[in-house]
Design a protein around this motif. Structure first.
Motif, PDB file in Angstrom:
ATOM      1  N   ARG A 110     -12.056   4.327   2.452  1.00  0.00           N
ATOM      2  CA  ARG A 110     -10.643   4.751   2.579  1.00  0.00           C
ATOM      3  C   ARG A 110     -10.211   5.113   3.992  1.00  0.00           C
ATOM      4  NH1 ARG A 110      -8.528   2.529  -1.689  1.00  0.00           N
ATOM      5  NH2 ARG A 110     -10.065   2.697  -3.327  1.00  0.00           N
ATOM      6  N   ARG A 126       0.926 -13.936   4.613  1.00  0.00           N
ATOM      7  CA  ARG A 126      -0.263 -14.773   4.792  1.00  0.00           C
ATOM      8  C   ARG A 126      -0.133 -16.048   3.951  1.00  0.00           C
ATOM      9  NH1 ARG A 126      -3.746 -10.392   1.511  1.00  0.00           N
ATOM     10  NH2 ARG A 126      -3.195 -11.098  -0.570  1.00  0.00           N
ATOM     11  N   ASP A 145       0.230  -8.829   4.759  1.00  0.00           N
ATOM     12  CA  ASP A 145      -0.087  -9.081   3.341  1.00  0.00           C
ATOM     13  C   ASP A 145       0.971  -9.986   2.696  1.00  0.00           C
ATOM     14  OD1 ASP A 145      -2.211  -7.348   3.721  1.00  0.00           O
ATOM     15  OD2 ASP A 145      -1.394  -5.723   2.507  1.00  0.00           O
ATOM     16  N   ARG A 177     -11.232 -14.412  -0.360  1.00  0.00           N
ATOM     17  CA  ARG A 177     -10.523 -14.254  -1.634  1.00  0.00           C
ATOM     18  C   ARG A 177     -11.291 -14.929  -2.762  1.00  0.00           C
ATOM     19  NH1 ARG A 177      -6.263 -11.739  -0.455  1.00  0.00           N
ATOM     20  NH2 ARG A 177      -5.793 -11.678  -2.663  1.00  0.00           N
ATOM     21  N   ARG A 179       0.724  -4.006   8.227  1.00  0.00           N
ATOM     22  CA  ARG A 179      -0.112  -4.513   7.118  1.00  0.00           C
ATOM     23  C   ARG A 179       0.753  -5.151   6.034  1.00  0.00           C
ATOM     24  NH1 ARG A 179      -3.562  -0.018   7.929  1.00  0.00           N
ATOM     25  NH2 ARG A 179      -2.637   1.154   6.242  1.00  0.00           N
ATOM     26  N   SER A 230      -7.222  -5.706   5.408  1.00  0.00           N
ATOM     27  CA  SER A 230      -5.963  -6.449   5.449  1.00  0.00           C
ATOM     28  C   SER A 230      -6.127  -7.749   6.236  1.00  0.00           C
ATOM     29  CB  SER A 230      -4.859  -5.572   6.059  1.00  0.00           C
ATOM     30  OG  SER A 230      -3.673  -6.305   6.223  1.00  0.00           O
ATOM     31  N   SER A 268       0.829  -1.208   0.000  1.00  0.00           N
ATOM     32  CA  SER A 268       0.000   0.000   0.000  1.00  0.00           C
ATOM     33  C   SER A 268       0.862   1.256   0.000  1.00  0.00           C
ATOM     34  CB  SER A 268      -0.930  -0.008   1.210  1.00  0.00           C
ATOM     35  OG  SER A 268      -0.150  -0.064   2.378  1.00  0.00           O
ATOM     36  N   PHE A 292     -11.949  -5.721  -1.558  1.00  0.00           N
ATOM     37  CA  PHE A 292     -11.738  -6.228  -0.190  1.00  0.00           C
ATOM     38  C   PHE A 292     -12.210  -5.198   0.837  1.00  0.00           C
ATOM     39  CE2 PHE A 292      -8.841  -8.833  -2.675  1.00  0.00           C
ATOM     40  CZ  PHE A 292      -9.058 -10.086  -2.125  1.00  0.00           C
ATOM     41  N   ARG A 293     -11.999  -3.934   0.526  1.00  0.00           N
ATOM     42  CA  ARG A 293     -12.436  -2.867   1.424  1.00  0.00           C
ATOM     43  C   ARG A 293     -13.960  -2.835   1.543  1.00  0.00           C
ATOM     44  NH1 ARG A 293      -8.703   1.238   2.590  1.00  0.00           N
ATOM     45  NH2 ARG A 293      -6.628   0.728   1.791  1.00  0.00           N
ATOM     46  N   SER A 324      -8.759 -10.220   4.295  1.00  0.00           N
ATOM     47  CA  SER A 324      -8.313 -10.714   2.979  1.00  0.00           C
ATOM     48  C   SER A 324      -7.382 -11.917   3.141  1.00  0.00           C
ATOM     49  CB  SER A 324      -7.618  -9.601   2.192  1.00  0.00           C
ATOM     50  OG  SER A 324      -6.461  -9.169   2.867  1.00  0.00           O
ATOM     51  N   GLY A 347      -8.212  -3.843  -4.402  1.00  0.00           N
ATOM     52  CA  GLY A 347      -8.197  -3.522  -2.970  1.00  0.00           C
ATOM     53  C   GLY A 347      -9.550  -2.961  -2.545  1.00  0.00           C
ATOM     54  N   ALA A 348     -10.165  -2.175  -3.448  1.00  0.00           N
ATOM     55  CA  ALA A 348     -11.470  -1.572  -3.143  1.00  0.00           C
ATOM     56  C   ALA A 348     -12.527  -2.657  -2.919  1.00  0.00           C
ATOM     57  CB  ALA A 348     -11.893  -0.644  -4.280  1.00  0.00           C
ATOM     58  N   ARG A 383      -2.584  -7.239  -4.869  1.00  0.00           N
ATOM     59  CA  ARG A 383      -1.437  -7.894  -4.229  1.00  0.00           C
ATOM     60  C   ARG A 383      -1.049  -9.198  -4.942  1.00  0.00           C
ATOM     61  NH1 ARG A 383      -2.713  -3.902  -2.133  1.00  0.00           N
ATOM     62  NH2 ARG A 383      -2.416  -3.165  -0.001  1.00  0.00           N
ATOM     63  N   ASP A 384      -2.068  -9.841  -5.538  1.00  0.00           N
ATOM     64  CA  ASP A 384      -1.865 -11.180  -6.119  1.00  0.00           C
ATOM     65  C   ASP A 384      -2.303 -11.230  -7.575  1.00  0.00           C
ATOM     66  OD1 ASP A 384      -4.560 -10.744  -5.602  1.00  0.00           O
ATOM     67  OD2 ASP A 384      -4.974 -12.850  -5.191  1.00  0.00           O
TER      68      ASP A 384
HETATM   69  O1   DC Z   1      -4.731  -1.948  -2.110  1.00  0.00           O
HETATM   70  P1   DC Z   1      -5.494  -1.639  -0.824  1.00  0.00           P
HETATM   71  O2   DC Z   1      -4.635  -1.039   0.227  1.00  0.00           O
HETATM   72  O3   DC Z   1      -6.730  -0.835  -1.077  1.00  0.00           O
HETATM   73  O4   DC Z   1      -5.980  -3.067  -0.291  1.00  0.00           O
HETATM   74  C1   DC Z   1      -6.619  -3.231   0.950  1.00  0.00           C
HETATM   75  C2   DC Z   1      -6.310  -4.616   1.506  1.00  0.00           C
HETATM   76  O5   DC Z   1      -6.890  -5.621   0.677  1.00  0.00           O
HETATM   77  C3   DC Z   1      -4.827  -4.964   1.589  1.00  0.00           C
HETATM   78  O6   DC Z   1      -4.315  -4.763   2.884  1.00  0.00           O
HETATM   79  C4   DC Z   1      -4.744  -6.417   1.234  1.00  0.00           C
HETATM   80  C5   DC Z   1      -6.022  -6.709   0.525  1.00  0.00           C
HETATM   81  N1   DC Z   1      -5.845  -7.007  -0.890  1.00  0.00           N
HETATM   82  C6   DC Z   1      -5.569  -8.313  -1.215  1.00  0.00           C
HETATM   83  O7   DC Z   1      -5.416  -9.144  -0.342  1.00  0.00           O
HETATM   84  N2   DC Z   1      -5.469  -8.674  -2.533  1.00  0.00           N
HETATM   85  C7   DC Z   1      -5.617  -7.768  -3.508  1.00  0.00           C
HETATM   86  N3   DC Z   1      -5.518  -8.152  -4.782  1.00  0.00           N
HETATM   87  C8   DC Z   1      -5.868  -6.410  -3.180  1.00  0.00           C
HETATM   88  C9   DC Z   1      -5.969  -6.068  -1.851  1.00  0.00           C
END
Ligand code: DC
Length: 226
Positions: free
Chosen positions: A90, A188, A185, A108, A181, A99, A12, A38-39, A102, A35-36, A129-130
Motif C-alpha cells: 500500500r 492505456r 489507467d 494483465r 494515475r 499503475s 483509486s 498488480f501491486r 499494469s 489491484g492487490a 479497473r476492467d
Molecule cells: O485498485 P488499486 O489502486 O489497488 O490498483 C493498483 C493499480 O493496478 C492501478 O493503478 C491500476 C492497476 N489495476 C488494473 O490495471 N486493473 C485492475 N483490475 C486493478 C488494478
C-alpha cells in the motif's frame, strides 16, 4: 448452480474496496481485490531492481513471480513466491509501479485467468479497473464507482494518516499523483478504466458508506431476487 458475480470498477480512492468488502461480508460472498494482485507483482519488480518503465525487462521477469491469494480470517492476503507481502503493497511507490506495469498486456494476461477462475468457483465481488469490461463481462451486476477528484484525494490522505503510513506526501502531492494515475489507467491501450455499457454509475461523493451499500443491495435484489 451458477455463481453470482458482482463487478466493481472505478478509479483509486473512490471507496470501492471498502464498499466491496462490507457488501461481501453482508452477502457471504468472497471479496477479490484485483489491484492487490498488480501491486504484488509491482513489489517483485521493485525488490528486484526491475525498471517499471522497461516493458521488456518487466515481461522477462514475469515467469519468476508466482502470485497467490490466501484468506486469513476473511482477509485477503497476497503471497509473492511463497511470502506474505500484504503489508508492503500500500505504499505510494508500489501504487505508482502497479499503475505503470499494469499497462503491459503480458502483465494483465498473467493475472486474468486467475481472476476468472476464482469467480467461477464462488460468489464474488471483484473490484478493479476492467472487471465489468474484460474480466467478468457476464457479471450479474456491474458498478462503475466515481467521486469528485478532490473528495478522493482527501479520503486517500486520511487513510494514509490514520494507518500511520503517511510519509512525505501532502494533500497536493496525492491529488497530483492521483490525477496522473487516473489518466494513465483510463488512457492505456489494454483494458483501460472505462464504464461498461451495462454498468450502473454510482457517484458516491455526497453519499455515506451506508447509503451507497443500501443502494447496491437494492440493485442486486432487483436482479437476483435475493
Ligand atoms: O485498485 P488499486 O489502486 O489497488 O490498483 C493498483 C493499480 O493496478 C492501478 O493503478 C491500476 C492497476 N489495476 C488494473 O490495471 N486493473 C485492475 N483490475 C486493478 C488494478
Amino acid at each position: 448452480m451458477e455463481h453470482i458475480n458482482i463487478a466493481i470498477d472505478g478509479p483509486s480512492g473512490v471507496g470501492k474496496s471498502t464498499m466491496a468488502k462490507s457488501l461481501a461480508k453482508r452477502l457471504g460472498y468472497t471479496y477479490i481485490d484485483t489491484g492487490a494482485m498488480f501491486r504484488t507483482l509491482a513489489v517483485y519488480f521493485i525488490q528486484n531492481g526491475i525498471d517499471k518503465d522497461d516493458e521488456a525487462a518487466v515481461v522477462a521477469a514475469l515467469p519468476s513471480c508466482s502470485v497467490e491469494i490466501r484468506y486469513e480470517d476473511g482477509q485477503q492476503h497476497m503471497i509473492l513466491n511463497g511470502e506474505d507481502v500484504t503489508g508492503l503493497i500500500r505504499t505510494e511507490e508500489v501504487s505508482e509501479a502497479a499503475s505503470v506495469t499494469s499497462q503491459y498486456v503480458e502483465v494483465r494476461k498473467k493475472l486474468l485467468d486467475m481472476q476468472r477462475e476464482m469467480a467461477k468457483k464462488q460468489d464474488v465481488i471483484m473490484d478493479g479497473r476492467d472487471i465489468g469490461t474484460v474480466v467478468l463481462p457476464d457479471a450479474k451486476l456491474k458498478l462503475f464507482v466515481t467521486a469528485r477528484p478532490e473528495v478522493r484525494a482527501e479520503r486517500r490522505y486520511k487513510q494514509l494518516l490514520e494507518s500511520g503510513k503517511l510519509g512525505s506526501e501532502t494533500l497536493e502531492s496525492i491529488t497530483k499523483e492521483m490525477r496522473e494515475r487516473d489518466h494513465r489507467d483510463s488512457h492505456r491501450e489494454h483494458a483501460p478504466l472505462i464504464q461498461a455499457e451495462d454498468a450502473v454509475l454510482l457517484d458516491n461523493s455526497d453519499m455515506t458508506e451506508a447509503e451507497a451499500e443500501d443502494y447496491v443491495l437494492s440493485l442486486l435484489k432487483e436482479r437476483t431476487g435475493r
